[in-house]
Design an enzyme around this catalytic site. Structure first.
Site, PDB file in Angstrom:
ATOM      1  N   LYS A 111       0.834  -1.110  -0.128  1.00  0.00           N
ATOM      2  CA  LYS A 111      -0.046   0.189   0.033  1.00  0.00           C
ATOM      3  C   LYS A 111       0.910   1.110  -0.027  1.00  0.00           C
ATOM      4  CE  LYS A 111      -3.202   2.542   2.807  1.00  0.00           C
ATOM      5  NZ  LYS A 111      -3.030   3.193   4.194  1.00  0.00           N
ATOM      6  N   ALA A 171     -10.434   6.389   4.164  1.00  0.00           N
ATOM      7  CA  ALA A 171     -10.402   7.363   4.781  1.00  0.00           C
ATOM      8  C   ALA A 171     -11.711   8.031   5.326  1.00  0.00           C
ATOM      9  CB  ALA A 171      -9.399   8.790   4.162  1.00  0.00           C
ATOM     10  N   ASN A 193      -8.096   1.771  10.213  1.00  0.00           N
ATOM     11  CA  ASN A 193      -7.251   1.601  11.674  1.00  0.00           C
ATOM     12  C   ASN A 193      -7.897   2.330  12.721  1.00  0.00           C
ATOM     13  OD1 ASN A 193      -3.800   1.800  12.301  1.00  0.00           O
ATOM     14  ND2 ASN A 193      -5.485   0.947  13.397  1.00  0.00           N
TER      15      ASN A 193
END
Length: 247
Positions: A111, A171, A193
């Site tokens: 990533k 996001a 996360n």
């Protein structure tokens, strides 16, 4: 060193990334937890099969005297997705992923994120493209961070409509309803996360995110009724009703 490969025909509605098939459409990060044990429990609760690791912040073998994340999340069970969090130039990003490939015995799925601003975390597109070109030439399979997810749903829908590769929201997800919205918009997967790691109960939030991603995907596949700009339709047929006088 990687999780076992599954064939697409062995999974209903598989997520296909870099020639591999996955059941879960939730990708989860491994940073910001209290310790590796909490990380492990949250990842297990999420049902994720791909876990992303910030190579500049997490030990996966580069520090031999410290505990390794791979002891809690073995590559034999999970696909490890190294990321370049904290990199602000193409050179740093490429160097970081070369290290990851060495530590993970030639692993090539990565990533890429090259940041342009430390406050907004918005990417530096020029540096990102430069790094991506180098990494692709070197045989890496690159997943690229390019925006702010569901914070701009109209732009996201344009990307989904024109993309020929999987689109993963990375996001703007803070809770389960956000993950469901991303999937209902037609995204192929959601990566998160902080929303899990910084929840008051990360393990419970991971479980909630799993359900939200699954529900959002099912809603997208089912197809919602057409949106209207005026009042709602009655939930029951209006014809055949008994009039007040007849009653």
């Amino acid at each position: 060193m990687n999780a076992p490969t599954r064939l697409a025909d062995q999974i209903a509605d598989p997520l296909l990334i870099a020639g591999r098939a996955y059941r879960s459409r939730l990708l989860i990060g491994t940073g910001k937890y209290r310790d590796f044990d909490e990380t492990r429990r949250a990842v297990e609760a999420s049902g994720a099969e791909i876990v992303t690791v910030a190579i500049r912040r997490t030990n996966i073998g580069q520090n031999a005297d410290e505990p390794s994340l791979l002891e809690a999340l073995p590559p034999s069970r999970y696909t490890i997705l190294p990321n370049t969090a904290g990199c602000y130039s193409s050179e740093d990003a490429v160097r970081t992923l070369r290290l990851a490939r060495e530590l993970l015995d030639g692993h090539d799925l990565v990533k890429l994120e090259v940041l342009g601003d430390p406050n907004t975390l918005y990417p530096n597109i020029v540096e990102t493209l430069s790094a991506a070109e180098t990494l692709v030439r070197e045989g890496f399979k690159v997943m690229v961070y390019t925006g702010m997810g569901i914070l701009n749903p109209w732009n996201l829908e344009l990307i989904i409509g024109g993309a020929k590769v999987p689109v993963v929201v990375d996001a703007g997800v803070g809770t389960a309803s956000d993950a469901a919205v991303a999937m209902e918009l037609g995204c192929d997967a959601v990566l998160m996360n902080t929303a899990v790691a910084k929840a008051q109960n990360p393990v419970l939030m991971a479980q909630a995110m799993k359900k939200a991603v699954e529900a959002g995907r099912e809603a997208f596949l089912a197809g919602r009724m057409p949106k209207k700009l005026y009042s709602a339709s009655p939930s029951s047929p209006a014809s055949g009703l008994i009039s007040p006088k007849a009653a």
